[in-house]
Write a protein that holds these residues in place. Sequence first.
Motif, mmCIF file in Angstrom:
data_model
loop_
_atom_site.group_PDB
_atom_site.id
_atom_site.type_symbol
_atom_site.label_atom_id
_atom_site.label_comp_id
_atom_site.label_asym_id
_atom_site.label_seq_id
_atom_site.Cartn_x
_atom_site.Cartn_y
_atom_site.Cartn_z
ATOM 1 N N TYR A 78 8.100 -10.025 6.311
ATOM 2 C CA TYR A 78 6.842 -10.267 5.585
ATOM 3 C C TYR A 78 6.798 -9.754 4.150
ATOM 4 C CZ TYR A 78 5.571 -10.260 10.534
ATOM 5 O OH TYR A 78 5.548 -10.476 11.875
ATOM 6 N N SER A 79 7.637 -8.776 3.809
ATOM 7 C CA SER A 79 7.417 -8.076 2.531
ATOM 8 C C SER A 79 8.099 -8.782 1.362
ATOM 9 C CB SER A 79 7.890 -6.624 2.618
ATOM 10 O OG SER A 79 7.556 -5.966 1.419
ATOM 11 N N SER A 80 7.364 -9.715 0.788
ATOM 12 C CA SER A 80 7.935 -10.490 -0.317
ATOM 13 C C SER A 80 8.171 -9.611 -1.547
ATOM 14 C CB SER A 80 7.019 -11.663 -0.672
ATOM 15 O OG SER A 80 5.761 -11.189 -1.071
ATOM 16 N N ALA A 83 1.197 3.292 9.674
ATOM 17 C CA ALA A 83 1.796 2.565 8.546
ATOM 18 C C ALA A 83 1.334 3.139 7.202
ATOM 19 C CB ALA A 83 1.478 1.087 8.646
ATOM 20 N N LYS A 84 0.028 3.301 7.052
ATOM 21 C CA LYS A 84 -0.528 3.751 5.763
ATOM 22 C C LYS A 84 0.032 5.124 5.391
ATOM 23 C CE LYS A 84 -2.682 2.448 2.482
ATOM 24 N NZ LYS A 84 -2.391 1.208 1.809
ATOM 25 N N GLU A 85 0.024 6.005 6.390
ATOM 26 C CA GLU A 85 0.512 7.375 6.203
ATOM 27 C C GLU A 85 2.011 7.367 5.814
ATOM 28 O OE1 GLU A 85 -0.926 9.217 9.766
ATOM 29 O OE2 GLU A 85 0.889 10.478 9.781
ATOM 30 N N GLY A 125 1.297 3.970 -2.422
ATOM 31 C CA GLY A 125 1.039 3.593 -1.029
ATOM 32 C C GLY A 125 1.539 2.185 -0.718
ATOM 33 N N LYS A 126 2.375 1.637 -1.597
ATOM 34 C CA LYS A 126 2.912 0.284 -1.381
ATOM 35 C C LYS A 126 4.423 0.299 -1.574
ATOM 36 C CE LYS A 126 -1.260 -2.012 -3.119
ATOM 37 N NZ LYS A 126 -1.854 -2.430 -1.861
ATOM 38 N N VAL A 127 5.078 -0.646 -0.939
ATOM 39 C CA VAL A 127 6.512 -0.850 -1.172
ATOM 40 C C VAL A 127 6.680 -2.148 -1.955
ATOM 41 C CG1 VAL A 127 7.468 0.468 0.735
ATOM 42 C CG2 VAL A 127 6.637 -1.858 1.167
ATOM 43 N N PRO A 128 7.793 -2.270 -2.686
ATOM 44 C CA PRO A 128 8.973 -1.433 -2.750
ATOM 45 C C PRO A 128 8.833 -0.210 -3.646
ATOM 46 C CG PRO A 128 9.213 -3.264 -4.262
ATOM 47 C CD PRO A 128 7.906 -3.467 -3.544
ATOM 48 N N TRP A 139 8.148 2.847 -8.811
ATOM 49 C CA TRP A 139 7.458 1.994 -7.857
ATOM 50 C C TRP A 139 6.947 0.743 -8.551
ATOM 51 C CZ3 TRP A 139 5.736 6.467 -9.938
ATOM 52 C CH2 TRP A 139 4.500 6.445 -10.608
ATOM 53 N N ASP A 140 6.706 -0.262 -7.747
ATOM 54 C CA ASP A 140 6.260 -1.597 -8.164
ATOM 55 C C ASP A 140 7.492 -2.445 -8.512
ATOM 56 O OD1 ASP A 140 3.395 -2.998 -9.253
ATOM 57 O OD2 ASP A 140 5.298 -3.828 -9.923
ATOM 58 N N SER A 141 7.527 -3.649 -7.903
ATOM 59 C CA SER A 141 8.710 -4.508 -8.035
ATOM 60 C C SER A 141 9.096 -4.780 -9.488
ATOM 61 C CB SER A 141 8.469 -5.830 -7.299
ATOM 62 O OG SER A 141 7.296 -6.446 -7.782
ATOM 63 N N PHE A 142 8.080 -4.982 -10.339
ATOM 64 C CA PHE A 142 8.404 -5.325 -11.730
ATOM 65 C C PHE A 142 9.050 -4.123 -12.433
ATOM 66 C CE2 PHE A 142 8.307 -6.978 -15.907
ATOM 67 C CZ PHE A 142 8.064 -8.340 -15.823
ATOM 68 N N MET A 201 4.120 -14.575 -12.057
ATOM 69 C CA MET A 201 4.259 -14.442 -10.601
ATOM 70 C C MET A 201 3.723 -13.094 -10.132
ATOM 71 S SD MET A 201 4.954 -15.015 -7.549
ATOM 72 C CE MET A 201 5.300 -16.757 -7.710
ATOM 73 N N HIS A 202 4.036 -12.048 -10.890
ATOM 74 C CA HIS A 202 3.651 -10.697 -10.482
ATOM 75 C C HIS A 202 2.132 -10.528 -10.457
ATOM 76 C CE1 HIS A 202 3.456 -6.202 -11.200
ATOM 77 N NE2 HIS A 202 4.203 -6.299 -10.116
ATOM 78 N N SER A 203 1.446 -11.192 -11.378
ATOM 79 C CA SER A 203 -0.004 -10.948 -11.485
ATOM 80 C C SER A 203 -0.837 -12.095 -10.927
ATOM 81 C CB SER A 203 -0.376 -10.732 -12.962
ATOM 82 O OG SER A 203 -0.094 -11.910 -13.681
HETATM 83 N N1 LIG Z 1 2.416 -4.970 -7.271
HETATM 84 C C1 LIG Z 1 3.190 -4.408 -6.190
HETATM 85 C C2 LIG Z 1 2.708 -4.969 -4.866
HETATM 86 C C3 LIG Z 1 3.321 -4.237 -3.696
HETATM 87 C C4 LIG Z 1 2.685 -4.613 -2.364
HETATM 88 O O1 LIG Z 1 1.545 -5.116 -2.287
HETATM 89 N N2 LIG Z 1 3.426 -4.337 -1.289
HETATM 90 C C5 LIG Z 1 2.938 -4.578 0.049
HETATM 91 C C6 LIG Z 1 4.085 -5.055 0.945
HETATM 92 S S1 LIG Z 1 4.732 -6.631 0.444
HETATM 93 C C7 LIG Z 1 2.470 -3.256 0.647
HETATM 94 O O2 LIG Z 1 3.074 -2.235 0.434
HETATM 95 N N3 LIG Z 1 1.393 -3.312 1.415
HETATM 96 C C8 LIG Z 1 0.916 -2.167 2.136
HETATM 97 C C9 LIG Z 1 -0.512 -1.863 1.831
HETATM 98 O O3 LIG Z 1 -1.093 -2.439 0.895
HETATM 99 O O4 LIG Z 1 -1.058 -1.013 2.560
HETATM 100 C C10 LIG Z 1 4.681 -4.693 -6.457
HETATM 101 O O5 LIG Z 1 4.964 -5.613 -7.242
HETATM 102 O O6 LIG Z 1 5.548 -3.982 -5.925
#
Ligand SMILES: N[C@@H](CCC(=O)N[C@@H](CS)C(=O)NCC(=O)O)C(=O)O
Length: 226
Positions: free
Chosen positions: A13-15, A43-45, A54-57, A67-70, A103-105
């Motif tokens: 799922y994690s694009s 998951a959140k923790e 709090g997000k990947v990658p 952090w942040d794909s870009f 794409m990012h935004s």
């Molecule tokens: N702008 C961020 C978006 C990252 C993002 O939304 N990642 C999702 C997974 S694809 C995530 O970590 N979601 C978990 C959450 O929001 O709790 C990037 O480009 O890395």
Amino acid sequence: MSDLVLVIGNKAYSSWSLRPWLFLKHSRIPFSEVHVSLDGAHAKENLQRHSPSGKVPVLRDGALTVWDSFAICQYLTEKYPQTLGWPKEAAARATAYSVAAEMHSGFLNLRREMPMNCRAESLHVTLSEDARKEVARVKQIWRDCRTAFGGKLGSKRPWLFGEFGVADAFYAPVALRFKTYGIELDPVEQAYADAILSLPEIRSWIDAAKQETEGSDPFSVGVPAK
Ligand SMILES: N[C@@H](CCC(=O)N[C@@H](CS)C(=O)NCC(=O)O)C(=O)O
């Protein structure tokens, strides 16, 4: 052994995780992977433990966290200039920044209505008008970049700007979504999508996604196409 560690979510799922992962793999930069599930009670923790946002990658390079794909892809192009992540020529580079940033935004409707699901095949969704416009915009970007830059005279490379770069990594999950949801493509668009889909790195990401056991029912979004 490389100090680089990429923290990613479920491969199914994690694009956002796929983008820097693909760029690293295709650029032959050694790194190790840490997987954090996006599902489940903790998951959140778990995400918070690895990621300031709090997000990947998330990329760790020794003591540094990016952090942040870009930001991760930008950091990698600076640290490894041999990757040619952005085109050398200024106009092509400015356009590559623009389409990767777009794409990012953007494309929120497309992303919401056609979520990446590497375990599913032949899903059908009825797209909103806004999502259909976004699909058309992606296709236009692919055609325009291939015509103006990627497919220039003499170039046998199938990518948006000649060499495979950050912009291609950013559009790779969309090629997967178009395949999963059966979006019709013209020959130029299809050739580009096929080039992405036949990358060995993409095949191996999909194989790994299919091995994952956690996550929701692959058909929870959309219905299998008849
Ligand atoms: N702008 C961020 C978006 C990252 C993002 O939304 N990642 C999702 C997974 S694809 C995530 O970590 N979601 C978990 C959450 O929001 O709790 C990037 O480009 O890395």
